[in-house]
Design an enzyme around this catalytic site. Structure first.
Site, PDB file in Angstrom:
ATOM      1  N   ALA A  88       0.815  -1.041   0.147  1.00 30.44           N
ATOM      2  CA  ALA A  88      -0.045   0.261  -0.527  1.00 30.44           C
ATOM      3  C   ALA A  88       0.827   1.482  -0.001  1.00 30.44           C
ATOM      4  CB  ALA A  88      -0.648   0.202   0.808  1.00 30.44           C
ATOM      5  N   ASP A  89       2.276   1.351  -0.453  1.00 28.05           N
ATOM      6  CA  ASP A  89       3.333   2.107  -0.330  1.00 28.05           C
ATOM      7  C   ASP A  89       3.584   1.830  -1.287  1.00 28.05           C
ATOM      8  OD1 ASP A  89       4.080   4.711   0.330  1.00 28.05           O
ATOM      9  OD2 ASP A  89       5.676   3.902   1.700  1.00 28.05           O
TER      10      ASP A  89
END
Length: 187
Positions: free
Chosen positions: A46-47
């Site tokens: 998620a990054d």
């Protein structure tokens, strides 16, 4: 840190070009990896900004560049129910079946039964129709997300943290992919 990985920083476009990396294919691969993680596996990085993504150029035994991700400090999880919901929602937007999208929202309990499904479907149509068939470069993702949040407010929907994280990551991934291939259309 548990190991070392050799690669080219995804943000280093000149180095990717010197290494003969097909940036158009790489952009599509990045989107495919992200969507597979989220919708098939239910666990996604998620990054995925360019500082966390590296490219291993094609070698003799490998015919295409590979994407390597680092720093899994932020990951998102989607259970089977949420993966199905997201798949139905994406499919509904792609096929312009706003009633099906509305039904999916009601089925998982995101919209209370006190609201009219037809009104919710119409609100979704007001978001989907202006962007349908347009090039991604002509669509403001920020404006689109603002419209989605407004519909969320109007229909008393509670924000789902895992879906907000997914949306945020999707916007970042699209931006990274479009830096590699400005013609890319995520849809």
């Amino acid at each position: 840190t548990t190991g070392w990985m050799d690669g080219i920083a995804l943000a280093d476009i000149a180095a990717l070009d010197r290494a003969g990396v097909d940036r158009r294919a790489l952009a599509r691969q990045l989107l495919t990896v992200f969507l597979s993680q989220a919708l098939r596996d239910g666990l996604f990085h998620a990054d995925m900004h360019p500082g966390n993504l590296f490219v291993i150029p094609p070698m003799a035994e490998q015919h295409r560049a590979l994407i390597a991700a680092v720093d899994f400090g932020i990951v998102g999880r989607l259970d089977k129910r949420m993966r199905r919901f997201m798949a139905e929602t994406l499919h509904g937007f792609l096929t312009r079946d706003y009633r099906r999208i509305a039904d999916a929202h009601f089925e998982v309990g995101f919209v209370a039964e006190r609201h009219a499904r037809d009104e919710f479907a119409q609100a979704l149509r007001s978001i989907g129709e202006p962007v349908f068939g347009r090039q991604a470069s002509d669509i403001s993702m920020a404006r689109l997300l603002a419209q989605l949040f407004e519909v969320t407010r109007l229909f008393d929907m509670h924000l789902q943290p895992q879906l907000v994280l997914l949306q945020k990551t999707m916007v970042v991934v699209e931006g990274v992919a479009r830096a590699l291939d400005p013609e890319l259309d995520i849809w």
